[in-house]
Design a protein around this motif. Structure first.
Motif, short mmCIF file in Angstrom:
data_model
loop_
_atom_site.label_atom_id
_atom_site.label_comp_id
_atom_site.label_asym_id
_atom_site.label_seq_id
_atom_site.Cartn_x
_atom_site.Cartn_y
_atom_site.Cartn_z
N UNK A 145 1.11 -1.54 -0.08
CA UNK A 145 -0.15 -0.15 -0.42
C UNK A 145 0.43 0.99 0.08
N UNK A 146 2.20 1.62 -1.11
CA UNK A 146 2.59 2.79 -0.71
C UNK A 146 2.27 4.09 -1.01
N UNK A 147 0.32 4.37 -1.77
CA UNK A 147 0.19 5.31 -1.56
C UNK A 147 -0.12 5.41 -0.31
N UNK A 148 -0.39 4.82 0.74
CA UNK A 148 -0.99 5.38 1.82
C UNK A 148 0.59 5.79 2.75
N UNK A 149 2.23 5.09 2.37
CA UNK A 149 2.50 6.33 3.27
C UNK A 149 3.10 7.46 3.75
N UNK A 150 2.77 7.88 4.97
CA UNK A 150 3.04 9.36 5.05
C UNK A 150 4.41 9.69 4.84
N UNK A 151 4.58 10.80 4.42
CA UNK A 151 5.80 11.62 3.92
C UNK A 151 6.69 12.69 5.05
N UNK A 152 7.16 12.60 5.54
CA UNK A 152 7.65 13.88 6.14
C UNK A 152 8.42 14.93 5.65
N UNK A 153 8.18 16.97 5.96
CA UNK A 153 8.63 17.54 5.29
C UNK A 153 8.20 17.83 4.07
N UNK A 154 8.78 19.02 3.29
CA UNK A 154 8.81 19.60 1.91
C UNK A 154 8.63 18.22 0.42
N UNK A 155 9.89 17.71 0.80
CA UNK A 155 10.54 17.27 -0.62
C UNK A 155 9.79 16.29 -0.80
N UNK A 156 9.22 15.05 -1.71
CA UNK A 156 8.51 13.95 -1.15
C UNK A 156 10.11 13.17 -1.85
N UNK A 157 9.61 11.19 -1.50
CA UNK A 157 10.43 10.64 -1.56
C UNK A 157 9.21 9.20 -2.33
N UNK A 158 10.59 9.20 -3.47
CA UNK A 158 9.61 7.84 -3.66
C UNK A 158 9.79 6.53 -2.68
N UNK A 159 8.15 6.57 -2.47
CA UNK A 159 7.86 5.56 -1.56
C UNK A 159 8.51 3.77 -1.50
N UNK A 160 8.86 3.82 -2.46
CA UNK A 160 9.75 2.65 -3.21
C UNK A 160 10.56 1.85 -1.65
N UNK A 161 11.22 3.53 -1.55
CA UNK A 161 12.23 3.26 -1.00
C UNK A 161 12.05 1.97 0.66
N UNK A 162 10.54 2.58 0.94
CA UNK A 162 10.39 1.67 2.50
C UNK A 162 10.12 0.59 1.92
N UNK A 163 10.21 -0.18 1.09
CA UNK A 163 10.12 -1.93 0.68
C UNK A 163 11.29 -1.81 1.38
N UNK A 164 11.21 -3.56 1.93
CA UNK A 164 11.84 -4.46 2.43
C UNK A 164 13.20 -4.74 0.52
#
Length: 223
Positions: A145-164
């Motif tokens: 559910x990568x679209x549900x991952x919360x981001x901090x700060x003003x710059x966005x990062x690719x949420x794939x970075x949360x994957x195992x």
């Protein structure tokens, strides 16, 4: 560079002496294991400051966790571990699950100190909130559910970075990147060469599609 070599040599020496001493409550054992914790932190910070060999930091953090979890069991070591774990947590990049384990240790140490001193520490709530943030995002990533991952700060990062998958290979990827970019000027514009090479290595060698901060943040100027 001399400092880095000193940290590296002293850490290796401490590891050897710790093997001889073993893990127990003796002063000698606690001291040499504390030297390992210090060496892990100092070398990891040096790697980050120099933007060199940062792929070592995850293994240094894992060693730190193992040793610090042992030292945390001794009241006299809590204040030292309290400071060290905060510093080590700050150098963990691209490893959300490892960062989560470090935050758990940090909260354990805080709770132990609070119990001994019979008062709450100011940062305990912040660490709890950070733990919850990592736990939620890791769960979302593990469920796809990568679209549900919360981001901090003003710059966005690719949420794939949360994957195992990403976390499992990123140290190897970074090692390849710095080998490919050896001799490339590290000044203005280096980030674009780094990001381009990173995207290429991730896709070609590991089948991972990754979007750089420049792609994730159109209109933002990077140097």
């Amino acid at each position: 560079m001399n400092d880095e070599n000193d940290y590296r040599n002293e850490l290796e020496d401490a590891r050897k002496r710790a093997t001889v001493r073993g893990r127990n409550g003796s002063e000698e054992s606690l001291e040499v294991h504390w030297e390992i914790c210090c060496g892990d932190v100092l070398l990891a910070e040096e790697n980050m400051e120099n933007q060199d060999r940062e792929w070592e930091n995850a293994s240094l953090a894992r060693e730190f966790l193992d040793v610090a979890n042992f030292l945390e069991g001794y009241d006299d070591m809590l204040d030292k571990v309290y400071v060290a774990v905060q510093r080590m947590a700050n150098v963990i990049i691209d490893h959300p699950r490892l960062k989560f384990e470090m935050l758990k240790l940090q909260l354990t140490v805080i709770r132990r100190i609070e119990a001994l001193c019979d008062h709450d520490l100011d940062e305990s709530e912040d660490v709890e909130n950070e733990l919850a943030y990592y736990q939620r995002n890791i769960a979302y990533a593990d469920n796809g559910d990568f679209d549900k991952i919360a981001q901090k700060g003003t710059l966005k990062r690719d949420t794939i970075e949360w994957s195992l998958d990403y976390e499992s290979v990123i140290d190897e990827v970074n090692k390849k990147i710095y080998s490919l970019l050896e001799g490339h000027p590290r000044g203005m514009g280096f980030c674009f060469a780094y990001w381009s090479t990173k995207a290429q290595v991730l896709k070609e060698d590991y089948g991972i599609e990754w979007r750089s901060p420049a792609i994730m943040n159109p209109g933002v100027m990077f140097d």
